[in-house]
Design a protein around this motif. Structure first.
Motif, mmCIF file in Angstrom:
data_model
loop_
_atom_site.group_PDB
_atom_site.id
_atom_site.type_symbol
_atom_site.label_atom_id
_atom_site.label_comp_id
_atom_site.label_asym_id
_atom_site.label_seq_id
_atom_site.Cartn_x
_atom_site.Cartn_y
_atom_site.Cartn_z
ATOM 1 N N LYS A 208 0.835 -1.205 0.000
ATOM 2 C CA LYS A 208 0.000 0.000 0.000
ATOM 3 C C LYS A 208 0.872 1.260 0.000
ATOM 4 O O LYS A 208 1.385 1.655 -1.022
ATOM 5 C CB LYS A 208 -0.965 -0.016 1.183
ATOM 6 C CG LYS A 208 -1.590 -1.355 1.508
ATOM 7 C CD LYS A 208 -2.458 -1.919 0.413
ATOM 8 C CE LYS A 208 -3.073 -3.236 0.876
ATOM 9 N NZ LYS A 208 -3.476 -4.126 -0.166
ATOM 10 N N LEU A 309 -8.009 6.046 3.053
ATOM 11 C CA LEU A 309 -9.114 5.091 2.890
ATOM 12 C C LEU A 309 -10.289 5.495 3.765
ATOM 13 O O LEU A 309 -10.102 5.851 4.925
ATOM 14 C CB LEU A 309 -8.578 3.733 3.370
ATOM 15 C CG LEU A 309 -9.192 2.464 2.860
ATOM 16 C CD1 LEU A 309 -9.018 2.369 1.352
ATOM 17 C CD2 LEU A 309 -8.511 1.270 3.528
ATOM 18 N N TRP A 338 -5.090 -0.482 -2.207
ATOM 19 C CA TRP A 338 -5.187 0.946 -1.927
ATOM 20 C C TRP A 338 -3.793 1.488 -1.616
ATOM 21 O O TRP A 338 -2.826 0.748 -1.606
ATOM 22 C CB TRP A 338 -6.142 1.221 -0.751
ATOM 23 C CG TRP A 338 -6.072 0.250 0.406
ATOM 24 C CD1 TRP A 338 -6.621 -1.003 0.422
ATOM 25 C CD2 TRP A 338 -5.452 0.409 1.691
ATOM 26 N NE1 TRP A 338 -6.376 -1.613 1.639
ATOM 27 C CE2 TRP A 338 -5.675 -0.770 2.435
ATOM 28 C CE3 TRP A 338 -4.737 1.461 2.291
ATOM 29 C CZ2 TRP A 338 -5.198 -0.943 3.736
ATOM 30 C CZ3 TRP A 338 -4.275 1.294 3.593
ATOM 31 C CH2 TRP A 338 -4.504 0.102 4.299
ATOM 32 N N ASN A 366 -10.691 4.829 -1.966
ATOM 33 C CA ASN A 366 -9.284 5.103 -1.700
ATOM 34 C C ASN A 366 -8.952 6.356 -2.494
ATOM 35 O O ASN A 366 -9.085 6.369 -3.721
ATOM 36 C CB ASN A 366 -8.395 3.963 -2.179
ATOM 37 C CG ASN A 366 -6.935 4.369 -2.145
ATOM 38 O OD1 ASN A 366 -6.394 4.665 -1.091
ATOM 39 N ND2 ASN A 366 -6.293 4.440 -3.311
#
Ligand code: PLP
Length: 389
Positions: A208, A309, A338, A366
């Protein structure tokens, strides 16, 4: 074909050619050291390795070590073990702590594959998993049994965004001698200090924010305890878990802008969430800065910021309107994961959180690095399309 040389054949000379002198090329990037075999000057060195000596490519190279050193610095950890994905880091943690006959506590709001792993492979191996209410706090004490070997935490919970009272959970577990491991991916080791909150292990899906560009998968397991670190490293070696130095170099590149990206993403996301919170179509904004979010007060107490998020519930819409909204978005891709540069939207037809009725009316967003004004305009046109149904 004959050339000047030392009398050896071309095939031999090509294999044993001198390596370039890297010392005179001073790059700003960490070099990518590829290699399966690592050669030793003597058999004595091979048989009696020094502390920290490289032995085999699977177990790391200077590129891997540069990455684990930086990750340890971010989280204030002493030992970091890399894994081929965030999910592999979760599996490695489970396999390091759990044995047949053990009991494992996992929050109901966990990342789906974590729950599937616990209820699947771990159950087959004789580990019993109990799913608990993520907002349980210190009352987790009443769920801890004599055979509980690990308390798992994920804060916030995947998709439904429950911020757990991790200090209370860790204190209760510690009082009973049970270790606590957390999926700390949203906090990225920056927004939430897992070790200060009493956790023994902090797991990251580096896929991420650390990698940051949606082009590499990797995970990490961080500890402050040297012995625990060795235990996790041993499990990784026995399982043959390795990651490629090329992937490490991508994550190292991501780390150069990691802190800036995370801060910027946090600010943009807050703008978009605030705009959505003012829309009449929206029933709840599950972003920690808003009181709708479970654990909002815990977030204010324990966290230094928020990430990219969050989820939105369209409580008065039909499922078809939710689907139309997501598919009408032009700047938001539909997809998993994300933390990259691109904005994403996703919805689950069978989600049962926060309830079976509201789950399918939840959209997880996201926010990426696009201009928030453009994202808001995109959301506005998609809301209009869905509302007109
Ligand atoms: C909270 C959380 N933990 C772990 C993972 C797994 O990471 P990876 O995709 O690297 O396996 C994800 C992936 O979406 C996630 O959302």
């Amino acid at each position: 074909m004959s050339h000047e040389g030392d009398g050896k054949a071309l095939s031999t000379r090509l294999i044993h050619a001198e390596k370039p002198d890297g010392k005179s090329f001073v790059s700003l990037a960490v070099p990518t050291y590829r290699g399966s075999t690592v050669v030793f000057p003597t058999l004595e060195d091979l048989d009696h390795p020094r502390e920290g000596q490289y032995r085999y490519g699977l177990h790391g190279s200077p590129t891997h070590r540069a990455l684990t050193d930086r990750l340890a610095e971010i989280e204030g950890a002493r030992h970091v073990q890399l894994a081929p994905s965030g999910l592999a880091a979760i599996a490695l943690t489970f396999l390091s702590f759990l044995r047949s006959g053990n009991h494992l506590l996992v929050p109901k709001s966990s990342y789906g594959p974590t729950v599937d792993l616990a209820n699947g492979l771990l159950a087959d191996l004789g580990v019993e998993t109990e799913l608990y209410d993520p907002m349980v706090g210190g009352n987790i004490a009443s769920l801890i049994r004599d055979n509980t070997a690990l308390v798992w935490s994920e804060s916030p919970g995947s998709i439904s965004m429950e911020f757990q009272d991790v200090p209370a959970i860790s204190a209760a577990a510690r009082a009973k001698g049970v270790p606590v491991a957390i999926d700390n991916t949203y906090g990225a080791g920056v927004l939430f200090d897992a070790f200060a909150a009493g956790c023994d292990v902090s797991v990251q899906a580096l896929t991420k924010y650390q990698a940051g560009h949606s082009d590499v998968l990797m995970g990490s397991v961080a500890t402050r305890d040297e012995q625990l670190g060795k235990k996790i490293q041993r499990a990784a070696m026995l399982l043959g878990f390795g990651v490629s130095p090329d992937d490490c170099s991508l994550v190292l590149r991501g780390l150069k802008t990691f802190e800036l990206r995370l801060r910027h993403l946090g600010e943009s996301t807050l703008k978009v969430a605030a705009w959505l919170s003012r829309r009449e179509e929206v029933t709840a904004v599950l972003h920690p800065a808003f009181s709708d979010c479970p654990g909002h007060d815990v977030w204010k107490r324990d966290w230094t910021g928020s990430a990219s998020l969050f989820s939105v519930i369209f409580g008065s819409w039909s499922r078809q309107q939710v689907v139309t909204f997501v598919e009408a978005l032009k700047l938001f891709g539909i997809g998993f994961s994300w933390g990259g540069a691109n904005s994403l939207a996703i919805t689950y037809h069978d989600l049962d959180r926060p309830s079976a009725e509201l789950g399918p009316l939840l959209v997880r967003l996201n926010i990426g690095l696009e201009d928030p004004a453009d994202l808001i305009a995109d959301l506005e046109q998609a809301l209009a399309q869905a509302s007109s149904l």
